[in-house]
Design an enzyme around this catalytic site. Structure first.
Site, PDB file in Angstrom:
ATOM      1  N   ASP A 229      37.369  -3.483  40.198  1.00 35.36           N
ATOM      2  CA  ASP A 229      37.017  -2.820  38.936  1.00 35.36           C
ATOM      3  C   ASP A 229      35.950  -1.752  39.183  1.00 35.36           C
ATOM      4  O   ASP A 229      34.958  -1.665  38.474  1.00 35.36           O
ATOM      5  CB  ASP A 229      36.516  -3.847  37.916  1.00 35.36           C
ATOM      6  CG  ASP A 229      36.539  -3.284  36.490  1.00 35.36           C
ATOM      7  OD1 ASP A 229      37.256  -2.286  36.252  1.00 35.36           O
ATOM      8  OD2 ASP A 229      35.848  -3.841  35.623  1.00 35.36           O
TER       9      ASP A 229
ATOM     10  N   GLY B 102      34.073  -7.881  27.579  1.00 32.94           N
ATOM     11  CA  GLY B 102      35.197  -8.713  27.175  1.00 32.94           C
ATOM     12  C   GLY B 102      34.965 -10.190  27.401  1.00 32.94           C
ATOM     13  O   GLY B 102      35.523 -11.031  26.702  1.00 32.94           O
TER      14      GLY B 102
ATOM     15  N   VAL C 220      25.121  -9.536  27.757  1.00 35.56           N
ATOM     16  CA  VAL C 220      24.030  -9.344  28.710  1.00 35.56           C
ATOM     17  C   VAL C 220      22.732  -9.138  27.933  1.00 35.56           C
ATOM     18  O   VAL C 220      22.687  -8.390  26.953  1.00 35.56           O
ATOM     19  CB  VAL C 220      24.295  -8.124  29.625  1.00 35.56           C
ATOM     20  CG1 VAL C 220      23.198  -8.004  30.676  1.00 35.56           C
ATOM     21  CG2 VAL C 220      25.650  -8.256  30.296  1.00 35.56           C
TER      22      VAL C 220
ATOM     23  N   LYS D 248      23.296 -12.592  32.216  1.00 30.07           N
ATOM     24  CA  LYS D 248      24.670 -12.429  31.745  1.00 30.07           C
ATOM     25  C   LYS D 248      25.218 -13.799  31.382  1.00 30.07           C
ATOM     26  O   LYS D 248      25.288 -14.690  32.229  1.00 30.07           O
ATOM     27  CB  LYS D 248      25.512 -11.776  32.846  1.00 30.07           C
ATOM     28  CG  LYS D 248      26.920 -11.421  32.424  1.00 30.07           C
ATOM     29  CD  LYS D 248      27.614 -10.627  33.535  1.00 30.07           C
ATOM     30  CE  LYS D 248      28.980 -10.122  33.108  1.00 30.07           C
ATOM     31  NZ  LYS D 248      29.612  -9.292  34.161  1.00 30.07           N
TER      32      LYS D 248
END
Length: 578
Positions: free
Chosen positions: A132, A19, A23, A38
């Site tokens: 997360d 989102g 990468v 990233k």
């Protein structure tokens, strides 16, 4: 993106998208090693909240040093887009592992959990809540080593909440009930998520499913946690107890620290714990309502007679006073009822997961409108047309007549399936709606699989979530007929040569050479049971087709002729006599 970033990192290929960031697999030209780079997506480069979150991830991960946390090597900027350079982990995610194999064996699941909890414990001790934790962020190497990644929404204890919605960020299938309610994430929210991960590893399923993310979130909030023993009664009771304790709705009954959970995991396969009693929380009841007894110690005789004998005139005054107060109260009440009220403040409700048309109708009731300039993006959770973000965030007070901005899902991210066992034509049919995926093929010799069948894939791994609007290359490894460069088998035992070829999927024919007409001396000089000749000859390129074969020629000792030695002996005697 330039092919070489900051004269150091050579971009090899895209390996993922999310989102906020893309990468890439890169090669570090200085330290001569593969790294993962990233980079913040270009459309978010001017978003201060996205920039701060990206910086927070770099700060959070770079400050952690643990064998089970992906190491951050470097941070930088590429043409105005910040990036993080991290350790490149060769392996698959725990989500892919479960997708391929289903429920894991108990020792493997326990090993993954102990490494995960150890890593999260390190983050908690550094004052960082991950927020997360999910199998998609748990990388498993071929040797079983676990690496936890993606601190993109991690929050330090002393960090400023970027938005109120931060408290409910994270993947809904692993979201703690307090986060569903909008409370801030804590250490125990991570513990809840790890309990859900453990559930998924040993059952191969998620405890809660629903048609929408909202439905799943409400189940986390209200539905009882299903027992893993219903999926498999052979699961150790200690495992069931650890999950039950980690996933309590009320966090006061959960593990207080990740260390507590780690210690419980460390002894979970001790013999005395395999069939231990199932754990239930000791529920603390609210304090029961108490009756207040009548006041004692006041006797009728203690009441002053003068009060009883109070004159009528005083009573009348009291009545008048009471009437005056009542009238005043009525006037005030009527004023409150009929006086024009100021509009109640409106706080933006959570519109994530709501269809754009429904959201417009809901907001119109409060004289709030959605700006016509909509943003679009792909989503892992929401179908096309559903809101995936709002600005301002939910909980913000908004004045009537105001507008808000929303980001709407263009559709779901596509999860790459496992193509093993399929043909190229079948893969093309599956990917017909994804024109940005270019299919390439490479043949591999595999005698165990029928030619033309896919045995593996490269470029896009199983379970990888991709943005359908971006370009990708998928390489399919397709089984072909066995093919070899023929080696020289002459002089080798015939059985050994035959077995070597047949193990490679080659059809072998044996040719027994005739010794008819040979002299005894010639026959005695022959080598028996070894390859004398071969067709095709050594060094030639051979492909095993339906009607082709390799011929190995040899002399079989069973075919060796016998010679009459008596006649020779008699002739010698005759000569000697003469």
């Amino acid at each position: 993106m330039s092919k070489i970033i900051n004269e150091r990192y050579e971009v090899l290929q895209s390996i993922g998208t999310g989102g906020m960031a893309d990468v890439f697999l890169c090669f570090d030209l200085v330290l001569k090693r593969d790294v993962a780079l990233k980079r913040l997506r270009g459309d978010l480069s001017d978003d201060p909240v996205a920039l701060l979150r990206f910086q927070r991830e770099a700060n959070a991960a770079s400050g952690l040093h643990h064998p089970n946390i992906v190491e951050v090597y470097d941070v930088g900027d590429d043409q105005g887009q910040p990036y993080i350079v991290m350790e490149f982990v060769k392996g698959i995610t725990a989500k892919e592992l479960v997708h391929r194999r289903g429920a894991l064996e108990k020792y493997e699941a326990l090993s993954i959990m102990k490494q995960l909890v150890s890593a999260v414990k390190c983050a908690h001790e550094a004052g960082i809540v991950h927020r997360d934790i999910k199998p998609q962020n748990i990388l498993v190497k071929d040797d079983g080593t676990v690496k936890i990644a993606d601190f993109g929404i991690a929050l330090a204890n002393d960090a400023l909440q970027l938005t109120k919605v931060d408290s409910v960020m994270g993947s809904v299938h692993y979201l703690a009930p307090e986060c569903v309610r909008g409370d801030g994430a804590t250490i125990q929210s991570d513990i809840y998520a790890m309990g859900i991960v453990f559930f998924e590893l040993i059952t191969g399923a998620l405890p809660y499913r629903g048609e929408t993310s909202v439905e799943v979130a409400m189940k986390h909030l209200k539905d009882p946690m299903p027992s893993v023993l219903k999926y498999n009664s052979e699961i150790p009771h200690s495992f069931a107890n650890i999950i039950t304790k980690a996933c309590q709705k009320n966090k006061i009954y959960r593990y207080r620290l990740a260390q507590d959970m780690f210690e419980d995991l460390s002894t979970s396969l001790d013999p005395q714990r395999i069939h231990e009693a199932l754990w239930l929380p000791n529920i603390i009841d609210d304090e029961e309502t108490k009756m207040i007894t009548a006041l004692n110690g006041i006797d009728d005789e203690d009441i002053d007679d003068d009060v009883i004998k109070e004159p009528w005139s005083r009573k009348k005054k009291i009545q008048v006073s009471i009437a005056t107060v009542l009238i005043a109260a009525i006037v005030v009440t009527l004023g409150i009822i009929f006086w024009p009220k100021p509009p109640a403040p409106y706080y933006l409700e959570d519109l994530v997961g709501v269809h754009i048309d429904d959201a417009r109708a809901q907001l119109a009731e409060h004289n709030i409108y959605i700006n016509d300039s909509l943003s679009y993006d792909y989503s892992e959770e929401f179908d096309k047309g559903y809101i995936i973000a709002t600005r301002p965030v939910s909980g913000t007070q908004i004045e009537p007549g105001s507008q808000i901005r929303v980001t709407v899902s263009q559709g779901r991210l596509f999860e790459i399936p496992d193509f093993a066992g399929k043909t190229r034509a079948q893969v093309q049919e599956i990917l017909a709606n994804y024109p940005n995926i270019t299919i390439q093929t490479r043949t591999v010799s595999d005698s165990t699989v029928e030619p033309g069948i896919i045995v593996g894939q490269e470029g896009l791994s199983v379970g990888q979530m991709i943005n359908p609007s971006q370009k990708y290359i998928l390489t399919l490894l397709i089984s072909s007929e066995p093919e070899i460069i023929m080696q020289d088998f002459r002089g080798k035992p015939i059985e050994e040569a035959q077995k070597t070829l047949e193990d490679l999927g080659i059809v072998v024919k044996l040719n027994r050479l005739s010794m008819a007409g040979m002299s005894e001396e010639r026959v005695n000089s022959l080598q028996f049971g070894v390859v004398i000749d071969q067709n095709p000859f050594a060094g030639s390129y051979y492909v095993q087709l339906e009607n082709s074969s390799v011929t190995l020629s040899f002399y079989d000792v069973a075919d060796k002729p016998t010679f009459n030695t008596n006649s020779n002996d008699n002739s010698d005697d005759t000569d000697n006599t003469n």
